[in-house]
Motif scaffolding. Structure first.
Motif, PDB file in Angstrom:
ATOM      1  N   VAL A  53       9.871  27.421  18.952  1.00  0.00           N
ATOM      2  CA  VAL A  53      10.500  26.339  17.932  1.00  0.00           C
ATOM      3  C   VAL A  53      11.595  26.934  17.255  1.00  0.00           C
ATOM      4  O   VAL A  53      11.986  26.207  16.507  1.00  0.00           O
ATOM      5  CB  VAL A  53       9.149  26.081  16.973  1.00  0.00           C
ATOM      6  CG1 VAL A  53       8.157  25.403  17.626  1.00  0.00           C
ATOM      7  CG2 VAL A  53       8.761  27.440  16.178  1.00  0.00           C
ATOM      8  N   GLY A  63      10.561  32.217  24.758  1.00  0.00           N
ATOM      9  CA  GLY A  63       9.522  32.920  23.676  1.00  0.00           C
ATOM     10  C   GLY A  63       8.331  33.607  24.314  1.00  0.00           C
ATOM     11  O   GLY A  63       7.653  34.522  23.863  1.00  0.00           O
ATOM     12  N   LYS A  64       7.813  33.110  25.324  1.00  0.00           N
ATOM     13  CA  LYS A  64       6.734  33.473  26.255  1.00  0.00           C
ATOM     14  C   LYS A  64       7.154  34.822  26.804  1.00  0.00           C
ATOM     15  O   LYS A  64       6.332  35.738  26.852  1.00  0.00           O
ATOM     16  CB  LYS A  64       6.449  32.489  27.275  1.00  0.00           C
ATOM     17  CG  LYS A  64       5.429  32.785  27.993  1.00  0.00           C
ATOM     18  CD  LYS A  64       4.751  31.732  28.942  1.00  0.00           C
ATOM     19  CE  LYS A  64       3.850  32.255  30.080  1.00  0.00           C
ATOM     20  NZ  LYS A  64       3.514  31.388  31.043  1.00  0.00           N
ATOM     21  N   PHE A 115      10.723  27.626  25.323  1.00  0.00           N
ATOM     22  CA  PHE A 115       9.372  28.119  25.299  1.00  0.00           C
ATOM     23  C   PHE A 115       9.378  29.463  26.407  1.00  0.00           C
ATOM     24  O   PHE A 115       8.521  30.149  26.048  1.00  0.00           O
ATOM     25  CB  PHE A 115       8.574  26.861  25.825  1.00  0.00           C
ATOM     26  CG  PHE A 115       7.220  27.169  26.528  1.00  0.00           C
ATOM     27  CD1 PHE A 115       6.275  27.212  25.373  1.00  0.00           C
ATOM     28  CD2 PHE A 115       6.695  27.248  27.507  1.00  0.00           C
ATOM     29  CE1 PHE A 115       4.957  27.523  25.535  1.00  0.00           C
ATOM     30  CE2 PHE A 115       5.581  27.765  28.016  1.00  0.00           C
ATOM     31  CZ  PHE A 115       4.562  27.786  26.874  1.00  0.00           C
ATOM     32  N   SER A 167       7.427  34.855  15.236  1.00  0.00           N
ATOM     33  CA  SER A 167       6.679  33.935  15.560  1.00  0.00           C
ATOM     34  C   SER A 167       7.189  32.598  16.114  1.00  0.00           C
ATOM     35  O   SER A 167       6.721  32.027  17.278  1.00  0.00           O
ATOM     36  CB  SER A 167       5.428  33.705  14.498  1.00  0.00           C
ATOM     37  OG  SER A 167       4.781  32.726  15.115  1.00  0.00           O
ATOM     38  N   GLY A 168       8.131  32.120  15.540  1.00  0.00           N
ATOM     39  CA  GLY A 168       8.872  30.825  15.784  1.00  0.00           C
ATOM     40  C   GLY A 168       9.248  30.974  17.120  1.00  0.00           C
ATOM     41  O   GLY A 168       9.368  30.302  18.032  1.00  0.00           O
ATOM     42  N   LYS A 208       7.177  37.484  23.962  1.00  0.00           N
ATOM     43  CA  LYS A 208       5.690  37.809  23.752  1.00  0.00           C
ATOM     44  C   LYS A 208       5.394  39.031  24.625  1.00  0.00           C
ATOM     45  O   LYS A 208       4.914  39.981  24.571  1.00  0.00           O
ATOM     46  CB  LYS A 208       5.116  36.693  23.409  1.00  0.00           C
ATOM     47  CG  LYS A 208       3.700  37.206  22.669  1.00  0.00           C
ATOM     48  CD  LYS A 208       2.946  35.812  22.881  1.00  0.00           C
ATOM     49  CE  LYS A 208       1.354  36.150  22.166  1.00  0.00           C
ATOM     50  NZ  LYS A 208       0.610  35.054  21.811  1.00  0.00           N
ATOM     51  N   THR A 257       7.510  35.620  10.651  1.00  0.00           N
ATOM     52  CA  THR A 257       7.257  34.553  10.969  1.00  0.00           C
ATOM     53  C   THR A 257       8.468  33.795  11.679  1.00  0.00           C
ATOM     54  O   THR A 257       8.236  32.995  12.660  1.00  0.00           O
ATOM     55  CB  THR A 257       7.207  33.396   9.920  1.00  0.00           C
ATOM     56  OG1 THR A 257       8.418  33.681   8.940  1.00  0.00           O
ATOM     57  CG2 THR A 257       5.990  33.717   9.050  1.00  0.00           C
ATOM     58  N   GLN A 267       4.203  41.521  16.067  1.00  0.00           N
ATOM     59  CA  GLN A 267       5.418  40.796  15.548  1.00  0.00           C
ATOM     60  C   GLN A 267       6.181  41.318  14.448  1.00  0.00           C
ATOM     61  O   GLN A 267       7.426  41.582  14.314  1.00  0.00           O
ATOM     62  CB  GLN A 267       4.955  39.419  15.253  1.00  0.00           C
ATOM     63  CG  GLN A 267       4.558  38.669  16.408  1.00  0.00           C
ATOM     64  CD  GLN A 267       4.102  37.192  15.939  1.00  0.00           C
ATOM     65  OE1 GLN A 267       3.666  36.893  14.838  1.00  0.00           O
ATOM     66  NE2 GLN A 267       4.385  36.357  16.901  1.00  0.00           N
ATOM     67  N   GLU A 302       8.683  33.168  19.271  1.00  0.00           N
ATOM     68  CA  GLU A 302       7.654  33.267  20.499  1.00  0.00           C
ATOM     69  C   GLU A 302       7.070  31.881  20.962  1.00  0.00           C
ATOM     70  O   GLU A 302       6.664  31.501  22.227  1.00  0.00           O
ATOM     71  CB  GLU A 302       6.423  34.261  20.281  1.00  0.00           C
ATOM     72  CG  GLU A 302       7.168  35.567  20.363  1.00  0.00           C
ATOM     73  CD  GLU A 302       6.127  36.769  20.057  1.00  0.00           C
ATOM     74  OE1 GLU A 302       4.974  36.599  19.615  1.00  0.00           O
ATOM     75  OE2 GLU A 302       6.646  37.888  19.975  1.00  0.00           O
ATOM     76  N   ARG A 303       6.919  31.010  19.888  1.00  0.00           N
ATOM     77  CA  ARG A 303       6.302  29.571  20.150  1.00  0.00           C
ATOM     78  C   ARG A 303       7.304  28.742  20.726  1.00  0.00           C
ATOM     79  O   ARG A 303       6.845  27.588  20.933  1.00  0.00           O
ATOM     80  CB  ARG A 303       5.779  29.159  18.814  1.00  0.00           C
ATOM     81  CG  ARG A 303       4.604  29.913  18.458  1.00  0.00           C
ATOM     82  CD  ARG A 303       3.833  29.233  17.236  1.00  0.00           C
ATOM     83  NE  ARG A 303       4.760  29.658  16.013  1.00  0.00           N
ATOM     84  CZ  ARG A 303       5.130  28.912  15.244  1.00  0.00           C
ATOM     85  NH1 ARG A 303       5.080  27.499  15.327  1.00  0.00           N
ATOM     86  NH2 ARG A 303       6.031  29.213  14.375  1.00  0.00           N
TER      87      ARG A 303
END
Length: 68
Positions: A44, A9-10, A6, A38-39, A13, A35, A23, A41-42
């Motif tokens: 996951v 990713g933060k 987390f 995105s994953g 971003k 995507t 992105q 940055e989130r």
């Protein structure tokens, strides 16, 4: 989701936005689908160390900036 994923990713971003990159822009440089970015940055998705190095280069920052 792990704390480190987390936070990583933060940070990705945050740096990407400071560089005024979408992105899609970052994905294109890395040769991946948006995507995937995105994953990351989130928090996951996990990246291999080699890909973290590529990501740092694409963002124009030292790896250390991504993990602090």
């Amino acid at each position: 989701m792990s704390d480190i994923s987390f936070k990583f990713g933060k940070r990705v971003k945050e740096i990407r936005l400071k560089k005024d990159m979408s992105q899609g822009d970052l994905a294109k440089i890395l040769g991946v689908h948006p995507t995937y970015i995105s994953g990351i940055e989130r928090g996951v998705r996990n990246m291999a160390l080699r890909n973290i190095e590529k990501l740092a280069k694409a963002l124009g920052v030292p790896i250390e900036n991504l993990i602090r």
